[in-house]
Motif scaffolding. Structure first.
Motif, PDB file in Angstrom:
ATOM      1  N   ILE A  27       0.797  -1.090  -0.256  1.00 55.71           N
ATOM      2  CA  ILE A  27      -0.026  -0.053  -0.058  1.00 55.71           C
ATOM      3  C   ILE A  27       1.148   1.089   0.037  1.00 55.71           C
ATOM      4  CG2 ILE A  27      -1.656   1.308   1.290  1.00 55.71           C
ATOM      5  CD1 ILE A  27      -2.588  -1.357   2.526  1.00 55.71           C
ATOM      6  N   LEU A  28       0.518   2.287  -0.817  1.00 57.90           N
ATOM      7  CA  LEU A  28       1.122   3.463  -0.796  1.00 57.90           C
ATOM      8  C   LEU A  28       0.096   4.497  -0.503  1.00 57.90           C
ATOM      9  CD1 LEU A  28       3.371   5.738  -1.500  1.00 57.90           C
ATOM     10  CD2 LEU A  28       2.521   5.599  -3.915  1.00 57.90           C
ATOM     11  N   VAL A  29       0.265   5.345   0.847  1.00 61.45           N
ATOM     12  CA  VAL A  29      -0.578   6.431   1.116  1.00 61.45           C
ATOM     13  C   VAL A  29       0.214   7.732   0.844  1.00 61.45           C
ATOM     14  CG1 VAL A  29      -1.877   7.225   2.951  1.00 61.45           C
ATOM     15  CG2 VAL A  29      -1.417   4.705   3.145  1.00 61.45           C
ATOM     16  N   ILE A  30      -0.617   8.434   0.068  1.00 64.19           N
ATOM     17  CA  ILE A  30      -0.212   9.926  -0.236  1.00 64.19           C
ATOM     18  C   ILE A  30      -0.992  10.787   0.394  1.00 64.19           C
ATOM     19  CG2 ILE A  30       0.014  11.302  -2.178  1.00 64.19           C
ATOM     20  CD1 ILE A  30       0.137   8.902  -4.139  1.00 64.19           C
ATOM     21  N   LEU A  31      -0.425  11.403   1.536  1.00 66.86           N
ATOM     22  CA  LEU A  31      -1.011  12.482   2.092  1.00 66.86           C
ATOM     23  C   LEU A  31      -1.155  13.941   1.519  1.00 66.86           C
ATOM     24  CD1 LEU A  31       0.382  11.310   5.555  1.00 66.86           C
ATOM     25  CD2 LEU A  31      -1.726  10.653   4.490  1.00 66.86           C
ATOM     26  N   THR A  87      -1.926  -1.245  -4.084  1.00 67.03           N
ATOM     27  CA  THR A  87      -3.047  -0.311  -3.757  1.00 67.03           C
ATOM     28  C   THR A  87      -2.211   1.110  -3.431  1.00 67.03           C
ATOM     29  OG1 THR A  87      -4.383  -2.254  -3.121  1.00 67.03           O
ATOM     30  CG2 THR A  87      -5.181   0.062  -2.268  1.00 67.03           C
ATOM     31  N   ALA A  88      -2.965   2.244  -3.864  1.00 68.91           N
ATOM     32  CA  ALA A  88      -2.530   3.527  -3.570  1.00 68.91           C
ATOM     33  C   ALA A  88      -3.688   4.039  -3.015  1.00 68.91           C
ATOM     34  CB  ALA A  88      -2.300   4.324  -4.659  1.00 68.91           C
ATOM     35  N   ILE A  89      -3.660   4.971  -1.856  1.00 69.59           N
ATOM     36  CA  ILE A  89      -4.727   5.700  -1.168  1.00 69.59           C
ATOM     37  C   ILE A  89      -4.065   7.100  -0.869  1.00 69.59           C
ATOM     38  CG2 ILE A  89      -6.129   5.953   0.768  1.00 69.59           C
ATOM     39  CD1 ILE A  89      -5.289   2.923   1.652  1.00 69.59           C
ATOM     40  N   ILE A  90      -5.042   8.021  -1.604  1.00 70.00           N
ATOM     41  CA  ILE A  90      -4.977   9.434  -1.437  1.00 70.00           C
ATOM     42  C   ILE A  90      -5.856   9.901  -0.086  1.00 70.00           C
ATOM     43  CG2 ILE A  90      -4.937  11.589  -2.604  1.00 70.00           C
ATOM     44  CD1 ILE A  90      -4.738  10.280  -5.310  1.00 70.00           C
ATOM     45  N   ALA A  91      -5.262  10.417   0.728  1.00 72.53           N
ATOM     46  CA  ALA A  91      -6.029  10.832   1.977  1.00 72.53           C
ATOM     47  C   ALA A  91      -5.528  12.183   2.609  1.00 72.53           C
ATOM     48  CB  ALA A  91      -6.247   9.540   3.032  1.00 72.53           C
ATOM     49  N   SER A  92      -6.309  12.662   3.509  1.00 71.43           N
ATOM     50  CA  SER A  92      -5.840  13.636   4.436  1.00 71.43           C
ATOM     51  C   SER A  92      -4.915  13.253   5.541  1.00 71.43           C
ATOM     52  CB  SER A  92      -6.776  14.658   4.964  1.00 71.43           C
ATOM     53  OG  SER A  92      -7.610  13.780   5.986  1.00 71.43           O
ATOM     54  N   LEU A  93      -3.812  13.948   5.840  1.00 69.94           N
ATOM     55  CA  LEU A  93      -2.803  13.597   7.208  1.00 69.94           C
ATOM     56  C   LEU A  93      -3.742  13.458   8.409  1.00 69.94           C
ATOM     57  CD1 LEU A  93      -0.300  13.586   8.253  1.00 69.94           C
ATOM     58  CD2 LEU A  93      -0.321  15.816   8.707  1.00 69.94           C
ATOM     59  N   ASN A  95      -6.804  12.037   8.413  1.00 70.72           N
ATOM     60  CA  ASN A  95      -7.637  10.525   8.346  1.00 70.72           C
ATOM     61  C   ASN A  95      -6.701   9.493   7.947  1.00 70.72           C
ATOM     62  OD1 ASN A  95      -9.903  11.509   9.496  1.00 70.72           O
ATOM     63  ND2 ASN A  95     -10.622  12.669   7.846  1.00 70.72           N
ATOM     64  N   ALA A  96      -5.299   9.496   7.921  1.00 68.36           N
ATOM     65  CA  ALA A  96      -4.639   8.723   7.215  1.00 68.36           C
ATOM     66  C   ALA A  96      -4.746   7.175   8.149  1.00 68.36           C
ATOM     67  CB  ALA A  96      -3.251   8.935   7.687  1.00 68.36           C
ATOM     68  N   GLY A  97      -5.105   7.181   9.439  1.00 67.53           N
ATOM     69  CA  GLY A  97      -5.172   5.989  10.055  1.00 67.53           C
ATOM     70  C   GLY A  97      -6.640   5.232   9.677  1.00 67.53           C
ATOM     71  N   LYS A  98      -7.707   6.243   9.514  1.00 66.52           N
ATOM     72  CA  LYS A  98      -8.765   5.796   8.896  1.00 66.52           C
ATOM     73  C   LYS A  98      -8.852   5.415   7.537  1.00 66.52           C
ATOM     74  CE  LYS A  98     -12.176   8.643  11.427  1.00 66.52           C
ATOM     75  NZ  LYS A  98     -13.105   9.579  11.205  1.00 66.52           N
ATOM     76  N   SER A 104     -11.843   6.051   5.050  1.00 74.45           N
ATOM     77  CA  SER A 104     -11.665   7.456   4.461  1.00 74.45           C
ATOM     78  C   SER A 104     -10.755   7.426   3.241  1.00 74.45           C
ATOM     79  CB  SER A 104     -11.033   8.391   5.603  1.00 74.45           C
ATOM     80  OG  SER A 104     -11.097   9.837   4.971  1.00 74.45           O
ATOM     81  N   GLY A 105     -10.400   8.548   2.455  1.00 69.96           N
ATOM     82  CA  GLY A 105      -9.607   8.663   1.605  1.00 69.96           C
ATOM     83  C   GLY A 105     -10.148   7.981   0.113  1.00 69.96           C
ATOM     84  N   THR A 106      -9.251   8.062  -0.911  1.00 72.87           N
ATOM     85  CA  THR A 106      -9.767   7.506  -2.266  1.00 72.87           C
ATOM     86  C   THR A 106      -8.587   6.478  -2.459  1.00 72.87           C
ATOM     87  OG1 THR A 106     -10.630   9.678  -2.881  1.00 72.87           O
ATOM     88  CG2 THR A 106      -9.904   8.054  -4.781  1.00 72.87           C
ATOM     89  N   VAL A 107      -9.287   5.136  -2.965  1.00 80.29           N
ATOM     90  CA  VAL A 107      -8.367   4.225  -3.353  1.00 80.29           C
ATOM     91  C   VAL A 107      -8.081   4.028  -4.676  1.00 80.29           C
ATOM     92  CG1 VAL A 107      -8.107   1.710  -3.024  1.00 80.29           C
ATOM     93  CG2 VAL A 107      -9.093   2.866  -1.288  1.00 80.29           C
ATOM     94  N   VAL A 108      -7.020   3.777  -5.174  1.00 76.00           N
ATOM     95  CA  VAL A 108      -6.672   3.790  -6.410  1.00 76.00           C
ATOM     96  C   VAL A 108      -6.196   2.345  -6.829  1.00 76.00           C
ATOM     97  CG1 VAL A 108      -5.502   4.540  -8.609  1.00 76.00           C
ATOM     98  CG2 VAL A 108      -6.138   6.196  -6.854  1.00 76.00           C
ATOM     99  N   HIS A 109      -6.837   1.493  -7.511  1.00 77.21           N
ATOM    100  CA  HIS A 109      -6.528   0.082  -7.913  1.00 77.21           C
ATOM    101  C   HIS A 109      -6.453  -0.006  -9.337  1.00 77.21           C
ATOM    102  CE1 HIS A 109     -10.743  -0.593  -8.805  1.00 77.21           C
ATOM    103  NE2 HIS A 109     -11.009   0.309  -7.780  1.00 77.21           N
ATOM    104  N   ASN A 110      -5.787  -1.197  -9.598  1.00 74.83           N
ATOM    105  CA  ASN A 110      -5.936  -1.742 -11.114  1.00 74.83           C
ATOM    106  C   ASN A 110      -6.916  -2.228 -11.530  1.00 74.83           C
ATOM    107  OD1 ASN A 110      -4.442  -1.713 -13.329  1.00 74.83           O
ATOM    108  ND2 ASN A 110      -2.733  -3.128 -12.719  1.00 74.83           N
TER     109      ASN A 110
END
Length: 110
Positions: A27-31, A87-93, A95-98, A104-110
């Motif tokens: 997983i890559l989380v982009i804050l 799996t990449a997730i774009i989220a706010s700092l 709500n990173a844990g959520k 929370s956040g937007t999941v980007v998947h293949n």
């Protein structure tokens, strides 16, 4: 040897995606400053996205939904990582844990 100096800009989002791929992260989380990626930002039909496929994300990029200096590089980095099978997730700092739990956040998947 001869040395040549060049100006360079390092895209932190793309660099993060490459690093995550190299260390075989799942997983890559982009804050960022917002909880979810939105299309039609600032318009009456603004829509926040829980998830988007690589194909949808690429379509939204092509349609100009994301600002070049802010959300566009994050979405492009998420696309790059998702294409490697992660799996990449774009989220706010805040709500990173959520976001990692799928709340929370937007999941980007293949």
């Amino acid at each position: 040897g001869v040395h040549t100096a060049v100006d360079a800009i390092v895209d932190k989002d793309l660099t993060s995606a490459i690093l995550a791929w190299r260390v075989r992260a799942d997983i890559l989380v982009i804050l960022t400053a917002v909880d979810r990626v939105c299309i039609n930002w600032g318009k009456p039909n603004q829509q926040s996205l829980d998830e988007m496929s690589v194909a949808d994300a690429e379509k939204y990029c092509g349609e100009g939904h994301f600002a070049p200096g802010s959300m566009l590089p994050k979405v492009k980095a998420a696309i790059s990582f998702a294409k490697t099978g992660g799996t990449a997730i774009i989220a706010s700092l805040e709500n990173a844990g959520k976001a990692v739990k799928g709340e929370s956040g937007t999941v980007v998947h293949n």
